[in-house]
Motif scaffolding. Sequence first.
Motif, PDB file in Angstrom:
ATOM      1  N   THR A  26       0.722  -1.145  -0.075  1.00  0.00           N
ATOM      2  CA  THR A  26      -0.143   0.080  -0.048  1.00  0.00           C
ATOM      3  C   THR A  26       0.931   1.206   0.234  1.00  0.00           C
ATOM      4  OG1 THR A  26      -0.205  -0.036   2.565  1.00  0.00           O
ATOM      5  CG2 THR A  26      -2.149  -1.152   1.297  1.00  0.00           C
ATOM      6  N   GLY A  27       2.222   1.091  -0.037  1.00  0.00           N
ATOM      7  CA  GLY A  27       3.024   2.004   0.099  1.00  0.00           C
ATOM      8  C   GLY A  27       3.559   2.945  -1.122  1.00  0.00           C
ATOM      9  N   ASP A  28       3.883   4.049  -1.215  1.00  0.00           N
ATOM     10  CA  ASP A  28       4.228   4.831  -2.115  1.00  0.00           C
ATOM     11  C   ASP A  28       5.095   4.258  -3.205  1.00  0.00           C
ATOM     12  OD1 ASP A  28       4.514   7.840  -3.400  1.00  0.00           O
ATOM     13  OD2 ASP A  28       6.772   7.171  -3.060  1.00  0.00           O
ATOM     14  N   LEU A  29       6.042   3.529  -2.884  1.00  0.00           N
ATOM     15  CA  LEU A  29       7.119   2.959  -3.889  1.00  0.00           C
ATOM     16  C   LEU A  29       6.234   1.884  -4.673  1.00  0.00           C
ATOM     17  CD1 LEU A  29       9.697   2.961  -5.065  1.00  0.00           C
ATOM     18  CD2 LEU A  29      10.351   0.860  -3.495  1.00  0.00           C
TER      19      LEU A  29
ATOM     20  N   ARG B  18       3.566   3.768  -7.008  1.00  0.00           N
ATOM     21  CA  ARG B  18       4.367   4.670  -7.991  1.00  0.00           C
ATOM     22  C   ARG B  18       5.211   4.005  -8.950  1.00  0.00           C
ATOM     23  NH1 ARG B  18       7.936   8.394  -7.462  1.00  0.00           N
ATOM     24  NH2 ARG B  18       8.599   7.629  -5.824  1.00  0.00           N
TER      25      ARG B  18
ATOM     26  N   SER C 239       0.431  -5.773   3.583  1.00  0.00           N
ATOM     27  CA  SER C 239       0.895  -4.828   4.298  1.00  0.00           C
ATOM     28  C   SER C 239      -0.094  -4.778   5.644  1.00  0.00           C
ATOM     29  CB  SER C 239       0.561  -3.405   3.679  1.00  0.00           C
ATOM     30  OG  SER C 239      -0.679  -3.033   3.219  1.00  0.00           O
ATOM     31  N   ARG C 240      -0.045  -3.811   6.486  1.00  0.00           N
ATOM     32  CA  ARG C 240      -0.417  -3.619   7.551  1.00  0.00           C
ATOM     33  C   ARG C 240      -2.061  -3.388   7.441  1.00  0.00           C
ATOM     34  NH1 ARG C 240       2.295   0.599  11.235  1.00  0.00           N
ATOM     35  NH2 ARG C 240       1.531   1.658   9.322  1.00  0.00           N
ATOM     36  N   SER C 241      -2.530  -2.830   6.640  1.00  0.00           N
ATOM     37  CA  SER C 241      -3.887  -2.348   6.355  1.00  0.00           C
ATOM     38  C   SER C 241      -4.948  -3.460   6.340  1.00  0.00           C
ATOM     39  CB  SER C 241      -4.068  -1.481   5.206  1.00  0.00           C
ATOM     40  OG  SER C 241      -3.168  -0.240   5.222  1.00  0.00           O
TER      41      SER C 241
ATOM     42  N   ASP D 274       1.055  -7.846   9.538  1.00  0.00           N
ATOM     43  CA  ASP D 274       1.704  -7.132  10.263  1.00  0.00           C
ATOM     44  C   ASP D 274       3.044  -7.564  10.509  1.00  0.00           C
ATOM     45  OD1 ASP D 274       3.049  -5.326  12.344  1.00  0.00           O
ATOM     46  OD2 ASP D 274       1.003  -4.671  12.877  1.00  0.00           O
ATOM     47  N   VAL D 275       4.004  -7.115  10.242  1.00  0.00           N
ATOM     48  CA  VAL D 275       5.359  -7.755  10.412  1.00  0.00           C
ATOM     49  C   VAL D 275       5.796  -7.938  11.721  1.00  0.00           C
ATOM     50  CG1 VAL D 275       7.937  -7.334  10.076  1.00  0.00           C
ATOM     51  CG2 VAL D 275       6.342  -6.759   7.983  1.00  0.00           C
TER      52      VAL D 275
ATOM     53  N   THR E 162       9.644  -1.975   2.647  1.00  0.00           N
ATOM     54  CA  THR E 162       9.266  -1.408   3.762  1.00  0.00           C
ATOM     55  C   THR E 162      10.546  -0.765   4.276  1.00  0.00           C
ATOM     56  OG1 THR E 162       9.836  -3.400   4.969  1.00  0.00           O
ATOM     57  CG2 THR E 162       7.326  -3.038   4.406  1.00  0.00           C
TER      58      THR E 162
HETATM   59  P1  NAP Z   1       5.671   4.242   2.648  1.00  0.00           P
HETATM   60  O1  NAP Z   1       4.860   4.986   1.769  1.00  0.00           O
HETATM   61  O2  NAP Z   1       5.707   4.645   4.031  1.00  0.00           O
HETATM   62  O3  NAP Z   1       4.998   2.748   2.788  1.00  0.00           O
HETATM   63  C1  NAP Z   1       5.330   1.767   3.834  1.00  0.00           C
HETATM   64  C2  NAP Z   1       4.610   0.550   3.644  1.00  0.00           C
HETATM   65  O4  NAP Z   1       5.124  -0.353   4.847  1.00  0.00           O
HETATM   66  C3  NAP Z   1       3.113   0.609   3.734  1.00  0.00           C
HETATM   67  O5  NAP Z   1       2.651  -0.620   2.703  1.00  0.00           O
HETATM   68  C4  NAP Z   1       2.788  -0.048   4.950  1.00  0.00           C
HETATM   69  O6  NAP Z   1       1.583  -0.642   5.306  1.00  0.00           O
HETATM   70  C5  NAP Z   1       3.838  -0.831   5.049  1.00  0.00           C
HETATM   71  N1  NAP Z   1       3.983  -1.179   6.721  1.00  0.00           N
HETATM   72  C6  NAP Z   1       4.281  -0.191   7.726  1.00  0.00           C
HETATM   73  N2  NAP Z   1       4.429  -0.862   8.799  1.00  0.00           N
HETATM   74  C7  NAP Z   1       4.327  -2.137   8.741  1.00  0.00           C
HETATM   75  C8  NAP Z   1       4.027  -3.373   9.381  1.00  0.00           C
HETATM   76  N3  NAP Z   1       4.207  -3.266  10.644  1.00  0.00           N
HETATM   77  N4  NAP Z   1       3.675  -4.424   8.830  1.00  0.00           N
HETATM   78  C9  NAP Z   1       3.582  -4.660   7.466  1.00  0.00           C
HETATM   79  N5  NAP Z   1       3.785  -3.580   6.758  1.00  0.00           N
HETATM   80  C10 NAP Z   1       3.937  -2.458   7.187  1.00  0.00           C
HETATM   81  O7  NAP Z   1       7.002   3.976   2.091  1.00  0.00           O
HETATM   82  P2  NAP Z   1       7.688   3.666   0.516  1.00  0.00           P
HETATM   83  O8  NAP Z   1       7.946   5.341   0.209  1.00  0.00           O
HETATM   84  O9  NAP Z   1       6.761   2.923  -0.157  1.00  0.00           O
HETATM   85  O10 NAP Z   1       8.966   3.040   1.031  1.00  0.00           O
HETATM   86  C11 NAP Z   1       9.205   1.677   1.272  1.00  0.00           C
HETATM   87  C12 NAP Z   1      10.482   1.813   1.620  1.00  0.00           C
HETATM   88  O11 NAP Z   1      11.282   1.920   0.176  1.00  0.00           O
HETATM   89  C13 NAP Z   1      11.322   2.682   2.520  1.00  0.00           C
HETATM   90  O12 NAP Z   1      12.356   1.763   3.227  1.00  0.00           O
HETATM   91  C14 NAP Z   1      11.823   3.713   1.505  1.00  0.00           C
HETATM   92  O13 NAP Z   1      13.005   4.257   2.144  1.00  0.00           O
HETATM   93  C15 NAP Z   1      12.221   2.732   0.051  1.00  0.00           C
HETATM   94  N6  NAP Z   1      12.294   3.696  -0.883  1.00  0.00           N
HETATM   95  C16 NAP Z   1      11.091   4.167  -1.238  1.00  0.00           C
HETATM   96  C17 NAP Z   1      11.488   4.912  -2.366  1.00  0.00           C
HETATM   97  C18 NAP Z   1      10.131   5.780  -2.921  1.00  0.00           C
HETATM   98  O14 NAP Z   1      10.266   6.577  -3.955  1.00  0.00           O
HETATM   99  N7  NAP Z   1       8.870   5.878  -2.267  1.00  0.00           N
HETATM  100  C19 NAP Z   1      12.501   5.032  -3.242  1.00  0.00           C
HETATM  101  C20 NAP Z   1      13.311   4.259  -2.985  1.00  0.00           C
HETATM  102  C21 NAP Z   1      13.319   3.497  -1.602  1.00  0.00           C
HETATM  103  P3  NAP Z   1       0.201   0.206   5.741  1.00  0.00           P
HETATM  104  O15 NAP Z   1      -0.040   1.316   4.788  1.00  0.00           O
HETATM  105  O16 NAP Z   1      -0.620  -0.812   5.329  1.00  0.00           O
HETATM  106  O17 NAP Z   1       0.422   0.695   6.940  1.00  0.00           O
END
Ligand code: NAP
Length: 481
Positions: A15-18, A21, A46-48, A89-90, A118
């Motif tokens: 469900t996260g941004d990466l 997107r 994911s957790r949701s 949930d991890v 994550t």
């Molecule tokens: P994000 O938007 O904050 O999403 C985080 C994800 O992790 C969500 O799906 C969330 O699920 C899940 N999550 C959080 N706590 C959890 C738990 N306890 N158990 C299971 N799932 C859990 O982060 P993101 O931007 O997608 O980035 C993910 C990782 O990739 C990060 O380490 C970031 O630094 C890295 N990264 C991101 C980008 C980018 O462009 N966004 C680029 C390179 C690297 P829920 O929504 O269900 O809580």
Amino acid sequence: MNKQTNFDLVLFGATGDLAMRKLLPCLYQAHVAGLLHPEGRILGVSRSELDTGGFLEKVETHSKIHIKQNFSDEQWASFTKRIQYLTVDVTRPEQFDALAETVKARKETDNVVIYLSTAPKFFAPACEALAKVGLNAPNVRIVLEKPLGTDLKSSQEINTDVARYFKEEQIYRIDHYLGKESLQNLLALRFANVVFEPLWNNKYVKSVQLTIAEQLGVEERGEFYDITGALRDMVQNHLMQMLCMTAMEAPKSLDADDVRDEKMKVIKSLKPLTSADVDANVVRGQYTADKGMNGYLQELNVPSESRTETYVAAKAEIDNERWKGVPFYLRTGKRMAGKVAEIVLNFKDLDNHIYENSAAAPNRLVIELQPTESVRLYTQVKTPGAGNKVEPTALAVDMGQAIEGRRAEAYERLLLDVINGKLALFNRRDELEAAWEWVMPIMENWENSPVPPHGYAAHSWGPEAARELLARNGDKWHEEQ
Ligand code: NAP
């Protein structure tokens, strides 16, 4: 074309941004291109608390808008048939049972990819819980998103934790720059042609510049950026990979360990930096308000006293026979005058000039990774008419136009490589830790330094100190040449 391997892809952070997107849109593109096995499944996790319908609604709202090409309702409908959602949930190991059951219930594939998109603090608990339910068997591959730690120690800790449950050949550490077609083309340019390699050394090359410049500032990511900074975000990983690909010797083959052994040798040959070297040869900068734009310190969620760098320029030296004496200038920055990623080789001047002005612009090879994927070799061409003047002219190839074929985004290529078990474009543990070792003296120096970052105006090419760094060696940054 990739051989189609059947797979289960378990996407943590779905469900996260990466995921929304990049990862899901790239999987869609691979699906449309017919590169995914028809039975291949994607398990979003994911957790949701969502069911598959609810997740797909979210995917449709967020992910679909990032699919700019090839979108069709029909293809979208067939793509989403691959997708299921599971709440895990991890931090709650008991929730991994349902995941294991879902994966193991399927007999027709034994190829499981687990992508941890994550925060890195979840890598260790996720791996432990996966191992408890048997999802670390030899048929399972684990993908780790960057950042893999914030310094050498934390990176070692993550690697050690993951290594408790997965063997090195099961671990795919992502650096999406390695998935860029144009960076891979650098190896073809060097090792599939006879003309460049003989010149690729300190006899002919005066200096090398590696740049990743962004025009955007930190936008709404001030909080994340302030604890990260440009050194961790860009230098330790992407710029280091660009340096390795530029400087490495020819590998025995393009097999994973042959390529990674050669990259490793480059990092190991980098001259270690003392604190005095950092003072002399590394510039940290921070953008300041200009042209109606905020400075870094005025950005949302950035402390007004912050010393976090939004710009780094560093002179690196490679202590080997090929490169001794050739400075490698690495630089990256936010809010710079242009958005570009490029590798520039500046060649030495001729010993003897028989044309009037040929000394003004020695040969230069520019490999642009973005915004275009192109190679330009600046050569001297005679100015028409009487007189003996020459002017620099580019022999240019735009890869996108010159060679037919779909050019996949980096993440698509990397996802397909994981599914197909190809490790060459992923970082090995020793490489990653050696890269951290090289940047650590910079971090340590900055932590203790009384000197604040050099300011540079928003949408400029960086601080004056970075210009001086090159001028000391008689060099100039590419945009000034
Ligand atoms: P994000 O938007 O904050 O999403 C985080 C994800 O992790 C969500 O799906 C969330 O699920 C899940 N999550 C959080 N706590 C959890 C738990 N306890 N158990 C299971 N799932 C859990 O982060 P993101 O931007 O997608 O980035 C993910 C990782 O990739 C990060 O380490 C970031 O630094 C890295 N990264 C991101 C980008 C980018 O462009 N966004 C680029 C390179 C690297 P829920 O929504 O269900 O809580």
